[in-house]
Design a protein around this motif. Structure first.
Motif, PDB file in Angstrom:
ATOM      1  N   ASP A   1      -9.097  -2.482  10.850  1.00  0.00           N
ATOM      2  CA  ASP A   1      -8.614  -2.225  12.148  1.00  0.00           C
ATOM      3  C   ASP A   1      -7.481  -1.281  11.671  1.00  0.00           C
ATOM      4  OD1 ASP A   1      -7.153  -5.037  13.161  1.00  0.00           O
ATOM      5  OD2 ASP A   1      -7.669  -4.409  11.214  1.00  0.00           O
ATOM      6  N   HIS A   2      -6.818  -1.381  10.751  1.00  0.00           N
ATOM      7  CA  HIS A   2      -5.447  -0.779  10.598  1.00  0.00           C
ATOM      8  C   HIS A   2      -5.433   0.316   9.608  1.00  0.00           C
ATOM      9  CE1 HIS A   2      -4.229  -3.971   8.226  1.00  0.00           C
ATOM     10  NE2 HIS A   2      -4.749  -4.687   9.154  1.00  0.00           N
ATOM     11  N   GLU A   3      -6.338   0.574   9.026  1.00  0.00           N
ATOM     12  CA  GLU A   3      -6.261   1.422   7.719  1.00  0.00           C
ATOM     13  C   GLU A   3      -6.114   2.660   8.110  1.00  0.00           C
ATOM     14  OE1 GLU A   3      -9.626   2.266   5.725  1.00  0.00           O
ATOM     15  OE2 GLU A   3     -11.000   2.076   7.383  1.00  0.00           O
ATOM     16  N   HIS A   4      -6.678   3.240   9.256  1.00  0.00           N
ATOM     17  CA  HIS A   4      -6.674   4.597   9.511  1.00  0.00           C
ATOM     18  C   HIS A   4      -5.189   5.049  10.384  1.00  0.00           C
ATOM     19  CE1 HIS A   4     -10.093   5.794   8.004  1.00  0.00           C
ATOM     20  NE2 HIS A   4     -10.828   4.824   8.951  1.00  0.00           N
ATOM     21  N   GLY A   5      -4.449   3.713  10.854  1.00  0.00           N
ATOM     22  CA  GLY A   5      -3.336   3.959  11.881  1.00  0.00           C
ATOM     23  C   GLY A   5      -2.305   5.004  11.158  1.00  0.00           C
TER      24      GLY A   5
ATOM     25  N   HIS B   1     -14.941  -1.602  -0.418  1.00  0.00           N
ATOM     26  CA  HIS B   1     -14.552  -2.557  -1.368  1.00  0.00           C
ATOM     27  C   HIS B   1     -14.187  -2.171  -2.661  1.00  0.00           C
ATOM     28  CE1 HIS B   1     -17.917  -3.113  -3.666  1.00  0.00           C
ATOM     29  NE2 HIS B   1     -18.719  -2.701  -2.750  1.00  0.00           N
ATOM     30  N   PRO B   2     -13.349  -1.020  -2.841  1.00  0.00           N
ATOM     31  CA  PRO B   2     -13.034  -0.549  -4.099  1.00  0.00           C
ATOM     32  C   PRO B   2     -12.302  -1.511  -4.861  1.00  0.00           C
ATOM     33  CG  PRO B   2     -11.745   0.573  -2.616  1.00  0.00           C
ATOM     34  CD  PRO B   2     -12.517  -0.359  -1.773  1.00  0.00           C
ATOM     35  N   LEU B   3     -11.890  -2.150  -4.405  1.00  0.00           N
ATOM     36  CA  LEU B   3     -10.936  -3.269  -4.904  1.00  0.00           C
ATOM     37  C   LEU B   3     -11.143  -3.950  -6.456  1.00  0.00           C
ATOM     38  CD1 LEU B   3      -9.102  -4.945  -2.136  1.00  0.00           C
ATOM     39  CD2 LEU B   3      -8.283  -3.160  -3.667  1.00  0.00           C
ATOM     40  N   GLY B   4     -12.569  -4.331  -6.308  1.00  0.00           N
ATOM     41  CA  GLY B   4     -12.757  -5.231  -7.562  1.00  0.00           C
ATOM     42  C   GLY B   4     -13.692  -4.204  -8.619  1.00  0.00           C
TER      43      GLY B   4
ATOM     44  N   LEU C   1       3.487   7.973   5.565  1.00  0.00           N
ATOM     45  CA  LEU C   1       4.855   8.314   4.706  1.00  0.00           C
ATOM     46  C   LEU C   1       4.852   8.063   3.415  1.00  0.00           C
ATOM     47  CD1 LEU C   1       7.171  10.147   5.944  1.00  0.00           C
ATOM     48  CD2 LEU C   1       8.353   8.195   5.867  1.00  0.00           C
ATOM     49  N   PHE C   2       4.629   6.865   3.011  1.00  0.00           N
ATOM     50  CA  PHE C   2       4.448   6.449   1.475  1.00  0.00           C
ATOM     51  C   PHE C   2       3.519   7.061   0.804  1.00  0.00           C
ATOM     52  CE2 PHE C   2       2.789   3.811  -1.779  1.00  0.00           C
ATOM     53  CZ  PHE C   2       3.971   3.730  -2.565  1.00  0.00           C
ATOM     54  N   MET C   3       2.187   7.140   1.336  1.00  0.00           N
ATOM     55  CA  MET C   3       0.964   7.618   0.623  1.00  0.00           C
ATOM     56  C   MET C   3       1.196   9.050   0.472  1.00  0.00           C
ATOM     57  SD  MET C   3      -1.015   5.168   0.596  1.00  0.00           S
ATOM     58  CE  MET C   3      -2.406   5.848   0.012  1.00  0.00           C
ATOM     59  N   ARG C   4       1.967   9.685   1.466  1.00  0.00           N
ATOM     60  CA  ARG C   4       2.173  11.071   1.257  1.00  0.00           C
ATOM     61  C   ARG C   4       3.072  11.167   0.208  1.00  0.00           C
ATOM     62  NH1 ARG C   4       1.951  13.750   7.516  1.00  0.00           N
ATOM     63  NH2 ARG C   4       0.133  12.568   8.110  1.00  0.00           N
ATOM     64  N   SER C   5       4.340  10.490   0.243  1.00  0.00           N
ATOM     65  CA  SER C   5       5.155  10.798  -0.633  1.00  0.00           C
ATOM     66  C   SER C   5       4.912  10.322  -2.283  1.00  0.00           C
ATOM     67  CB  SER C   5       6.485   9.965  -0.266  1.00  0.00           C
ATOM     68  OG  SER C   5       6.260   8.774  -0.195  1.00  0.00           O
ATOM     69  N   TYR C   6       4.022   9.369  -2.181  1.00  0.00           N
ATOM     70  CA  TYR C   6       3.895   9.106  -3.572  1.00  0.00           C
ATOM     71  C   TYR C   6       2.657   9.920  -4.157  1.00  0.00           C
ATOM     72  CZ  TYR C   6       3.135   5.806  -7.558  1.00  0.00           C
ATOM     73  OH  TYR C   6       3.176   5.115  -8.884  1.00  0.00           O
TER      74      TYR C   6
ATOM     75  N   ILE D   1       6.095  -4.547   8.762  1.00  0.00           N
ATOM     76  CA  ILE D   1       5.867  -3.178   8.399  1.00  0.00           C
ATOM     77  C   ILE D   1       5.268  -3.290   6.616  1.00  0.00           C
ATOM     78  CG2 ILE D   1       6.984  -1.209   7.338  1.00  0.00           C
ATOM     79  CD1 ILE D   1       8.947  -1.528   9.662  1.00  0.00           C
ATOM     80  N   ALA D   2       5.939  -4.288   5.883  1.00  0.00           N
ATOM     81  CA  ALA D   2       5.545  -4.268   4.400  1.00  0.00           C
ATOM     82  C   ALA D   2       4.050  -4.585   4.286  1.00  0.00           C
ATOM     83  CB  ALA D   2       6.269  -5.541   3.782  1.00  0.00           C
ATOM     84  N   THR D   3       3.296  -5.368   5.523  1.00  0.00           N
ATOM     85  CA  THR D   3       2.147  -5.818   5.224  1.00  0.00           C
ATOM     86  C   THR D   3       1.084  -4.695   5.616  1.00  0.00           C
ATOM     87  OG1 THR D   3       2.384  -7.004   7.313  1.00  0.00           O
ATOM     88  CG2 THR D   3       2.228  -8.112   5.443  1.00  0.00           C
ATOM     89  N   THR D   4       1.644  -3.928   6.686  1.00  0.00           N
ATOM     90  CA  THR D   4       0.826  -2.921   7.348  1.00  0.00           C
ATOM     91  C   THR D   4       0.807  -1.829   5.987  1.00  0.00           C
ATOM     92  OG1 THR D   4       1.740  -3.363   9.261  1.00  0.00           O
ATOM     93  CG2 THR D   4       0.433  -1.238   9.268  1.00  0.00           C
ATOM     94  N   VAL D   5       1.829  -1.460   5.648  1.00  0.00           N
ATOM     95  CA  VAL D   5       1.828  -0.455   4.612  1.00  0.00           C
ATOM     96  C   VAL D   5       1.060  -0.961   3.313  1.00  0.00           C
ATOM     97  CG1 VAL D   5       3.311   0.930   3.025  1.00  0.00           C
ATOM     98  CG2 VAL D   5       4.153   0.409   5.335  1.00  0.00           C
ATOM     99  N   LEU D   6       1.077  -2.020   3.153  1.00  0.00           N
ATOM    100  CA  LEU D   6       0.447  -2.434   1.704  1.00  0.00           C
ATOM    101  C   LEU D   6      -1.152  -2.497   2.241  1.00  0.00           C
ATOM    102  CD1 LEU D   6       2.541  -5.115   0.100  1.00  0.00           C
ATOM    103  CD2 LEU D   6       1.082  -3.192  -0.900  1.00  0.00           C
ATOM    104  N   ALA D   7      -1.660  -2.977   3.447  1.00  0.00           N
ATOM    105  CA  ALA D   7      -2.944  -2.965   3.843  1.00  0.00           C
ATOM    106  C   ALA D   7      -3.507  -1.409   3.705  1.00  0.00           C
ATOM    107  CB  ALA D   7      -3.081  -3.612   5.200  1.00  0.00           C
ATOM    108  N   THR D   8      -2.553  -0.335   4.106  1.00  0.00           N
ATOM    109  CA  THR D   8      -3.171   0.866   3.962  1.00  0.00           C
ATOM    110  C   THR D   8      -3.480   1.175   2.815  1.00  0.00           C
ATOM    111  OG1 THR D   8      -1.817   1.211   6.124  1.00  0.00           O
ATOM    112  CG2 THR D   8      -2.885   3.124   4.969  1.00  0.00           C
ATOM    113  N   ILE D   9      -2.299   0.956   1.716  1.00  0.00           N
ATOM    114  CA  ILE D   9      -2.417   1.400   0.511  1.00  0.00           C
ATOM    115  C   ILE D   9      -3.492   0.779  -0.132  1.00  0.00           C
ATOM    116  CG2 ILE D   9      -1.039   1.631  -1.642  1.00  0.00           C
ATOM    117  CD1 ILE D   9       1.384   1.501  -0.307  1.00  0.00           C
ATOM    118  N   LEU D  10      -3.893  -0.560   0.127  1.00  0.00           N
ATOM    119  CA  LEU D  10      -5.037  -1.225  -0.725  1.00  0.00           C
ATOM    120  C   LEU D  10      -6.239  -0.705  -0.157  1.00  0.00           C
ATOM    121  CD1 LEU D  10      -3.907  -5.020  -0.409  1.00  0.00           C
ATOM    122  CD2 LEU D  10      -4.029  -3.595  -2.555  1.00  0.00           C
ATOM    123  N   ALA D  11      -6.350  -0.020   1.061  1.00  0.00           N
ATOM    124  CA  ALA D  11      -7.624   0.391   1.496  1.00  0.00           C
ATOM    125  C   ALA D  11      -8.023   1.869   0.975  1.00  0.00           C
ATOM    126  CB  ALA D  11      -7.410   0.456   3.273  1.00  0.00           C
ATOM    127  N   SER D  12      -6.846   2.486   0.769  1.00  0.00           N
ATOM    128  CA  SER D  12      -7.097   3.982   0.298  1.00  0.00           C
ATOM    129  C   SER D  12      -6.758   4.120  -1.196  1.00  0.00           C
ATOM    130  CB  SER D  12      -6.337   4.978   1.052  1.00  0.00           C
ATOM    131  OG  SER D  12      -4.933   4.481   1.448  1.00  0.00           O
TER     132      SER D  12
END
Lengths: 257, 385
Positions: B378-382, B337-340, A201-206, B191-202
């Motif tokens: 494991d959770h980036e595609h979730g 590893h796009p992070l760096g 939801l966040f990715m899509r909204s941002y 929730i915050a960690t899951t969402v941040l892990a996803t954002i950091l991955a993509s």
């Protein structure tokens, strides 16, 4: 999503003179009523009777569905119940004591506090319901604009309003997909899945926000938006505001005497 | 956490409204300066996101549920000032549009959810980031603790406001509010960690306060980061001090000796209620505040700190273990590893990550981005579920 979020549907209940008033007048009137009510000493019971008389009169004028109004007002009762639970342990100084069952006592001051919380919470929620059920959300924002609330703030609010529909709809779709795949959230550790939903939801909204910004820029957006002018203050608005201000002043003077 | 009308007395309403208004107007000005004309679309849509996310309930167990607050998350992703604006907009819309939270309590609700929660979350996050291992799990552990603390401290602020108003004494309000929110905070952290892990991955470029590997490059690129950090820490400290200023008068009000206090209060109360009954202002001398109350508050403080320490230790142990495990299976995540890689001068415009990079010169030696990122595999595609 659910009935509680009526404002998102933009449906206005009923129709009447209150609906047609300028939103600025309504915001001032109902905010004033709430704030004056919230600062009235609870021992002035007659004052609260008069506040409610004003509200009941306005509800009657606007012909709102009573059942809907009452269910929404009841939503505030759990908060009051929390205060009530602590009363027997809360022997604030003096006053008469009243026996409940099994030797549990409640002081008079405690009961006054319960009444204070109950009556003001209901007063507040009722007048906010009256405001939002007789005023559409865009009108509300225009009213706040007219009352010189900083423009950045009202613009963010109106954007948020528009995109809430989109995001809630996206969330509904995801939820349906989850249910179709037999998801049943029951315990705290199932929260991880909720986290995944919120992530996408966040990715899509941002990314949507970024796209919207680019689209706006390509249409000449420079950080300002044209303002819509609200209907204006005429005779009905003047009557409405004068009545509210006069009666609130009279009641507060009565309380002070 | 949305207080209705009537739960706060007039002085508390005035103080909290002033505090919220001053902070909010500063935050709006600050954000407009940073984001320019992008302020409105970006913050508007993000506010809509927080609004929608707060409607997603998560189960606590036994049929009850809590909901995501998002203050600490917003602070980490958007930066604290933008987060203040977003959270305040959400609170205002909930109060006016949905009658969720009272108008007279709007200042207090904004203060709790948009100022205290944001700055406690951000302050804890910034304080923990240098202490935890510079890996993604270490970073996420810090975010978890920050999210948990933001919810618990904000609920504590609600309890303090209720106590100052004389609605519920602190010795009941504080344990009741914080214990419930210690459980809700776990969901918030998950929730915050899951969402941040996803954002950091993509889209790691979206994160205002990214893991240390990223901020190291930023620090080398521009010299702006350190003073900013100190400013934020100072702001967090100011909020914490403000809270303690609220609490301390009552602490000094309680003299030694339980009986004496009880006696005093008995006399005081009787004299007062005989005269003028109940007026909001008379509540300023908090009746429930005796030594047991202090004990409770202290216990709550110690408990919070202990839990904080445990979570912190767990996070360290957890991240250490995971890093080793990741090192064993390393190369799998080489593509992730796009992070760096990217320059990170303007993290919002820097846009697209360089997935092709095989080496990232800006990262500290001990941080191997391949290993960091493996854990989140494991959770980036979730999110698409």
């Amino acid at each position: 999503m659910s009935g509680a979020h009526h404002f998102l549907t933009d449906t206005r209940f009923g129709a009447g003179p209150i609906h047609r008033l300028d939103p600025r007048a309504k915001i001032l009137g109902f905010f004033g009523l709430t704030l004056v009510g919230a600062t009235t000493p609870p021992t002035a019971i007659w004052a609260f009777a008069l506040y409610f008389a004003i509200l009941v009169f306005l509800v009657g004028l606007s012909r709102l569905p009573l059942r809907f109004l009452l269910t929404r007002v009841a939503a505030v009762l759990p908060f009051v119940a929390v205060v009530a639970v602590f009363l027997p342990f809360f022997h604030r100084g003096g006053g008469r004591e009243f026996d409940l069952i099994l030797g549990v006592t409640v002081t008079e001051a405690g009961l006054v506090m319960l009444w204070n919380v109950l009556v003001k919470a209901i007063l507040g929620i009722l007048s906010m319901m009256l405001l939002t059920l007789t005023t559409s959300f865009p009108e509300l924002v225009a009213g706040l604009d007219g009352l010189r609330v900083p423009r950045v703030f009202t613009l963010i609010v109106s954007f948020m309003y528009r995109y809430s529909f989109v995001l809630l709809e996206e969330h509904r779709r995801m939820r349906r997909a989850m249910e179709a795949r037999n998801h049943k959230g029951r315990w705290l550790w199932d929260t991880r899945i909720v986290g995944h939903v919120i992530s996408s939801l966040f990715m899509r909204s941002y990314t949507r926000g970024e796209r919207v910004y680019v689209a706006m820029t390509s249409r000449g957006y420079d950080g300002t938006m044209p303002a819509a002018s609200p209907p204006g203050i005429h005779a009905p608005e003047a009557v409405f505001l004068t009545l509210i201000v006069a009666s609130l002043t009279a009641i507060r003077i009565g309380v002070a005497l | 956490m949305h207080l209705p009308d009537g739960f706060l007395d007039t002085p508390t309403v005035l103080v909290t409204s002033t505090g919220a208004l001053v902070t909010l107007s500063y935050a709006v000005r600050r954000t407009s300066r940073e984001l320019g004309e992008r302020t409105v679309p970006l913050l508007g849509v993000t506010a809509a996101f927080v609004f929608a996310a707060q409607m997603v309930n998560f189960p606590i167990g036994a049929g009850t549920s809590g909901h995501f607050l998002g203050a600490a998350f917003a602070a980490v992703v958007l930066g604290p000032w933008a987060a203040v604006v977003v959270m305040a907009v959400v609170a205002a819309v909930q109060a006016v549009g949905m009658a969720d939270g009272g108008i007279s309590a709007l200042g207090a609700n904004t203060l709790n959810m948009a100022v205290v929660a944001v700055f406690v979350g951000y302050g804890a996050h910034r304080a923990l980031r240098p202490l935890l291992p510079p890996t993604i799990p270490g970073y996420l552990a810090g975010v978890a603790v920050a999210s948990w603390l933001s919810v618990v401290v904000a609920s504590g602020a609600v309890a303090v406001e209720l106590a100052v108003s004389g609605t519920v004494p602190l010795r009941f309000a504080l344990p009741a509010m914080t214990s419930v929110h210690m459980v809700i905070g776990i969901g918030e952290a998950l929730i915050a960690t899951t969402v941040l892990a996803t954002i950091l991955a993509s889209r790691p470029d979206l994160v205002h306060s990214p893991p240390r590997g990223l901020s190291a490059t930023a620090r080398r690129g521009t010299s702006l980061t350190p003073p900013k950090t100190w400013g934020f820490l100072a702001a967090a400290l100011a909020v914490a001090l403000a809270i303690s200023v609220f609490v301390s008068p009552f602490a000094s009000q309680a003299p030694d000796g339980l009986e004496r206090v009880g006696q005093d209060h008995g006399f005081d109360g009787a004299a007062e209620s005989g005269d003028r009954g109940f007026t909001p202002i008379s509540d300023y001398q908090l009746p429930g505040f005796e030594n047991p109350a202090l004990a409770t508050a202290a216990a709550g403080l110690v408990g919070t700190l202990a839990l904080f320490a445990i979570l912190f230790g767990l996070g360290r142990a957890f991240s250490g273990r995971r890093s080793k495990a990741a090192a064993a299976g390393g190369a799998v995540a080489a593509s992730l590893h796009p992070l760096g890689g990217h320059e990170h001068k303007d993290h919002r415009h820097s846009g697209h990550t360089h997935r092709g990079h095989s080496h990232s010169p800006h990262l500290p030696e001990e941080t191997d981005p391949d290993h960091d990122h493996h854990d989140d595999h494991d959770h980036e595609h979730g999110g698409d579920s």
